[in-house]
Every structure is written in C-alpha cells, then in structure tokens.
Design a protein around this motif. Sequence first.
Motif, PDB file in Angstrom:
ATOM      1  N   MET A 102       0.804  -1.220   0.000  1.00 52.20           N
ATOM      2  CA  MET A 102       0.000   0.000   0.000  1.00 52.20           C
ATOM      3  C   MET A 102       0.834   1.266   0.000  1.00 52.20           C
ATOM      4  N   TYR A 103       2.125   1.186   0.326  1.00 56.29           N
ATOM      5  CA  TYR A 103       2.955   2.388   0.411  1.00 56.29           C
ATOM      6  C   TYR A 103       3.455   2.804  -0.960  1.00 56.29           C
ATOM      7  N   GLU A 104       3.975   4.025  -1.022  1.00 54.30           N
ATOM      8  CA  GLU A 104       4.402   4.599  -2.299  1.00 54.30           C
ATOM      9  C   GLU A 104       5.613   3.902  -2.888  1.00 54.30           C
ATOM     10  N   ASN A 105       6.325   3.123  -2.086  1.00 55.61           N
ATOM     11  CA  ASN A 105       7.504   2.426  -2.606  1.00 55.61           C
ATOM     12  C   ASN A 105       7.145   1.105  -3.291  1.00 55.61           C
ATOM     13  N   THR A 106       5.849   0.833  -3.438  1.00 57.20           N
ATOM     14  CA  THR A 106       5.398  -0.380  -4.113  1.00 57.20           C
ATOM     15  C   THR A 106       5.397  -0.152  -5.621  1.00 57.20           C
ATOM     16  N   GLY A 107       6.238  -0.877  -6.328  1.00 57.64           N
ATOM     17  CA  GLY A 107       6.308  -0.757  -7.776  1.00 57.64           C
ATOM     18  C   GLY A 107       6.141  -2.108  -8.444  1.00 57.64           C
ATOM     19  N   PRO A 108       6.226  -2.145  -9.770  1.00 57.49           N
ATOM     20  CA  PRO A 108       6.072  -3.413 -10.492  1.00 57.49           C
ATOM     21  C   PRO A 108       7.047  -4.483 -10.018  1.00 57.49           C
ATOM     22  N   ARG A 109       8.273  -4.072  -9.698  1.00 59.79           N
ATOM     23  CA  ARG A 109       9.292  -5.028  -9.284  1.00 59.79           C
ATOM     24  C   ARG A 109       8.877  -5.740  -7.993  1.00 59.79           C
ATOM     25  N   ALA A 110       8.231  -5.014  -7.087  1.00 58.50           N
ATOM     26  CA  ALA A 110       7.790  -5.614  -5.829  1.00 58.50           C
ATOM     27  C   ALA A 110       6.770  -6.713  -6.084  1.00 58.50           C
ATOM     28  N   HIS A 111       5.858  -6.465  -7.006  1.00 54.46           N
ATOM     29  CA  HIS A 111       4.847  -7.481  -7.311  1.00 54.46           C
ATOM     30  C   HIS A 111       5.453  -8.663  -8.056  1.00 54.46           C
ATOM     31  N   GLU A 112       6.445  -8.404  -8.891  1.00 55.34           N
ATOM     32  CA  GLU A 112       7.137  -9.502  -9.570  1.00 55.34           C
ATOM     33  C   GLU A 112       7.842 -10.395  -8.540  1.00 55.34           C
ATOM     34  N   MET A 113       8.471  -9.754  -7.569  1.00 56.17           N
ATOM     35  CA  MET A 113       9.157 -10.501  -6.525  1.00 56.17           C
ATOM     36  C   MET A 113       8.154 -11.337  -5.726  1.00 56.17           C
ATOM     37  N   ALA A 114       7.030 -10.722  -5.348  1.00 59.01           N
ATOM     38  CA  ALA A 114       6.022 -11.444  -4.576  1.00 59.01           C
ATOM     39  C   ALA A 114       5.509 -12.650  -5.347  1.00 59.01           C
ATOM     40  N   ALA A 115       5.233 -12.459  -6.638  1.00 57.61           N
ATOM     41  CA  ALA A 115       4.716 -13.556  -7.451  1.00 57.61           C
ATOM     42  C   ALA A 115       5.715 -14.716  -7.501  1.00 57.61           C
ATOM     43  N   GLU A 116       6.993 -14.396  -7.651  1.00 58.60           N
ATOM     44  CA  GLU A 116       8.006 -15.448  -7.722  1.00 58.60           C
ATOM     45  C   GLU A 116       8.111 -16.197  -6.395  1.00 58.60           C
ATOM     46  N   LEU A 117       8.087 -15.457  -5.284  1.00 61.40           N
ATOM     47  CA  LEU A 117       8.223 -16.102  -3.971  1.00 61.40           C
ATOM     48  C   LEU A 117       7.002 -16.959  -3.647  1.00 61.40           C
ATOM     49  N   ILE A 118       5.826 -16.490  -4.029  1.00 58.74           N
ATOM     50  CA  ILE A 118       4.617 -17.292  -3.805  1.00 58.74           C
ATOM     51  C   ILE A 118       4.684 -18.572  -4.632  1.00 58.74           C
ATOM     52  N   ALA A 119       5.187 -18.463  -5.863  1.00 52.04           N
ATOM     53  CA  ALA A 119       5.330 -19.642  -6.715  1.00 52.04           C
ATOM     54  C   ALA A 119       6.305 -20.647  -6.118  1.00 52.04           C
ATOM     55  N   LEU A 120       7.235 -20.155  -5.285  1.00 49.52           N
ATOM     56  CA  LEU A 120       8.197 -21.042  -4.631  1.00 49.52           C
ATOM     57  C   LEU A 120       7.625 -21.686  -3.369  1.00 49.52           C
ATOM     58  N   GLY A 121       6.388 -21.315  -3.029  1.00 52.87           N
ATOM     59  CA  GLY A 121       5.731 -22.004  -1.923  1.00 52.87           C
ATOM     60  C   GLY A 121       5.377 -21.176  -0.712  1.00 52.87           C
ATOM     61  N   VAL A 122       5.572 -19.857  -0.744  1.00 52.79           N
ATOM     62  CA  VAL A 122       5.207 -19.026   0.403  1.00 52.79           C
ATOM     63  C   VAL A 122       3.697 -19.119   0.636  1.00 52.79           C
ATOM     64  N   ASP A 123       3.310 -19.433   1.856  1.00 50.98           N
ATOM     65  CA  ASP A 123       1.906 -19.519   2.244  1.00 50.98           C
ATOM     66  C   ASP A 123       1.470 -18.132   2.712  1.00 50.98           C
ATOM     67  N   VAL A 124       0.825 -17.398   1.833  1.00 47.85           N
ATOM     68  CA  VAL A 124       0.465 -16.011   2.116  1.00 47.85           C
ATOM     69  C   VAL A 124      -0.466 -15.904   3.312  1.00 47.85           C
ATOM     70  N   GLN A 125      -1.439 -16.792   3.405  1.00 47.82           N
ATOM     71  CA  GLN A 125      -2.389 -16.746   4.508  1.00 47.82           C
ATOM     72  C   GLN A 125      -1.695 -16.987   5.849  1.00 47.82           C
ATOM     73  N   GLU A 126      -0.774 -17.945   5.880  1.00 46.02           N
ATOM     74  CA  GLU A 126      -0.062 -18.231   7.128  1.00 46.02           C
ATOM     75  C   GLU A 126       0.781 -17.033   7.556  1.00 46.02           C
ATOM     76  N   VAL A 127       1.476 -16.419   6.603  1.00 51.54           N
ATOM     77  CA  VAL A 127       2.300 -15.256   6.929  1.00 51.54           C
ATOM     78  C   VAL A 127       1.434 -14.126   7.482  1.00 51.54           C
ATOM     79  N   TYR A 128       0.309 -13.866   6.832  1.00 57.02           N
ATOM     80  CA  TYR A 128      -0.585 -12.803   7.306  1.00 57.02           C
ATOM     81  C   TYR A 128      -1.062 -13.093   8.722  1.00 57.02           C
ATOM     82  N   ARG A 129      -1.468 -14.329   8.968  1.00 57.38           N
ATOM     83  CA  ARG A 129      -1.976 -14.686  10.295  1.00 57.38           C
ATOM     84  C   ARG A 129      -0.901 -14.517  11.359  1.00 57.38           C
TER      85      ARG A 129
END
Length: 344
Positions: A172-199
């Motif tokens: 949500m912050y101004e430092n969020t750019g396309p690269r940040a979302h690319e990184m997130a997508a790659e890490l999630i594809a490697l198995g990061v459990d987004v729901q567990e991290v949020y909880r």
Amino acid sequence: MSDQQSTDETRAQVLEHLREDERFVLATHENPDGDALGSLVGMQGLLSALGKDSVMFIGAADLPLPREYSIFPLDGLIQTAPADIAQRTVVFLDCGNIDRNSAAVLRNGPNLLNIDHHHDNTRFGTLNHVVPAASSTAEIVWDLMHGLGVEPSPAVARALYIGLITDTGRFMYENTGPRAHEMAAELIALGVDVQEVYRRLYEELPAGKLALLALALGEVQRFDSGALTVTALSAEDFDRTGAEESDSEGIVDQLRAVQGTKVAALVRELRTGQRKGQRKVSLRATNDDVDVSIIARAQGGGGHRRAAGFSTTLEPKELIAFLREAIAAQLHASADGHAATALA
C-alpha cells in the motif's frame, strides 16, 4: 556517472565479494523490523547456498525480538562480535546509519558491505550498494540472488516475502512498484503460504496489544488544523496493559489514516536499555508534502520520506513544538524557496 550506472557498478562489486570472500558476519539496524530480519535471513540463505562461512549478528539490547517475528529462522544467531572479525567481510543490511547501533562493534571487519534502500543512508561502508528505488532491502537481496543464480529455500523465500510486505505496508505504500509485485509472485510460486504469513504477522493479537491501542487512541491530540496527529504512551501504560514494547507497532498507522493528517507521530517512553526514560518517536507522512526523514535526521534519526523515527530526551512540550515547527517549515515554504519557521 548516472545513478543507474553507479548502482550497476556497486551491484557488480557486491556480487564479486559474495563470490570470492569466504567468511562473513551479517548485521542490521537496531530494533530490527520485518525488512531488516527478512534481508538478514535472506542473505544468510544466499551465502549458505554458496557454501560460505556466515553468521548473523543481533545485539543483546535488541533481543528478544517482537512476538510476531518468531516466524524467522535465526539459528546460530550471535550477540557479540566473532573473535575472527578481522578476517570476516561484514554485510550491513537495511542499516542507514550505524553510529547509534549495537552493530557498530563490527566496524573492524576488513570489508564493510553496506546494502540498503534508504535514501538518507550515510554511506558508511567500504562499499555502498544503496538502491533507493528498491521497495525494500529484501528486494535487493532477492536481486543479488538472481545475480548469483541462487534459488531461495522455502524458509528464505518466506523471510524475503515478509521483508517485502512489511516495508511496503502490504503493497500500500508509495515504494510499491512493479518489481515488488514480480518478486512477490516469484516467492509465492516457490511455496510461500500467504495466509499463514498474514496470520502470524497481523492476527493472533495478545489482549495487551488491544488494550495498549485503546490507551493510545484515548490520548490522541491534533495540532495545526490536524496537520500533526500525535499520541503518546508512557512506561506505565505498558505496565498497566501487560503489553510489550513491540505491541505499539502499527498504532502510528492508525493515526496516519485520520482525515486531514499530514504527519502522524507515536511517542513512546523507552523502558529498558541504555536509553531507558528517553522517548522513541515514530513518524509517518500521508503524502510527499512532508519528508519525515528530514525531521528525524534533525534529531539524530532517519528513515524514509514517508516513514522515519528517532529517539530523544526532549520533554513532551518541547517535542511537540519541535514537530510542529518542523512540519510547518516544509508545508509553508515561501515562494523564494526559503522555509517558513513560524507555526501554523
């Protein structure tokens, strides 16, 4: 030389050190947050994958870590400088300034690699790879992994993801750019459990944290037509609620959301350590009208344009006066470029 050329050059030099050097010690800033710990664990994972002798350092004054950060794997963590520090390359991660940091005991390493994304970094290293365009230091570590052909393990991927989401405010912050979302997508594809991290990070809140938030909201003050929204927590407030110091995390973001706020400030009294009795001030700006890192640097702190902090011995009235004047100086810059100093 352009900024991009300079960044490309320092990146290449960092990659060379990571390939060629054999022994490392890794450190980050005092009171480490999600990005500090995420980049620390990420770099440890990178060096381990390369077969290097590497240890992570966090000073005793910064332990124990906040409850939510128990999610990080920190096996083998050291609290004092290793005996062979003079033979180890020291990697400082997410650390804009080490002058007031327990990690300063590591200055005696032969090479100090300063890897960071804070625009006000003091460039204290023998090599400074500072990338203000990066969303987080975790993103820089992720980029270095790509440069060395290293794929993060599941635990390291999760650590990097935590560094990313905490420093971007969950994107949500101004430092969020396309690269940040690319990184997130790659890490999630490697198995990061987004729901567990949020909880683990944002739910399962202890009752003391809720009680502390209630006290903080009950003490909110607004100045200068709401430009400054501020609250304070005393040592007694933590004692009354049974809350830990880390339970104040997130309160300042509640203040920033108040309509009309330009700068939100949380002032909390420190209860332990060498700075016991001093006040820790966390600042958040709602937009680019005010650069809170300038305000923090004036008191020996630092940070980002919209998120910064400092410690102070100023009494409450003096502190409020300082904040109001510093905010007004930026909001009411005169037409000839000189900042006004009068309060609004």
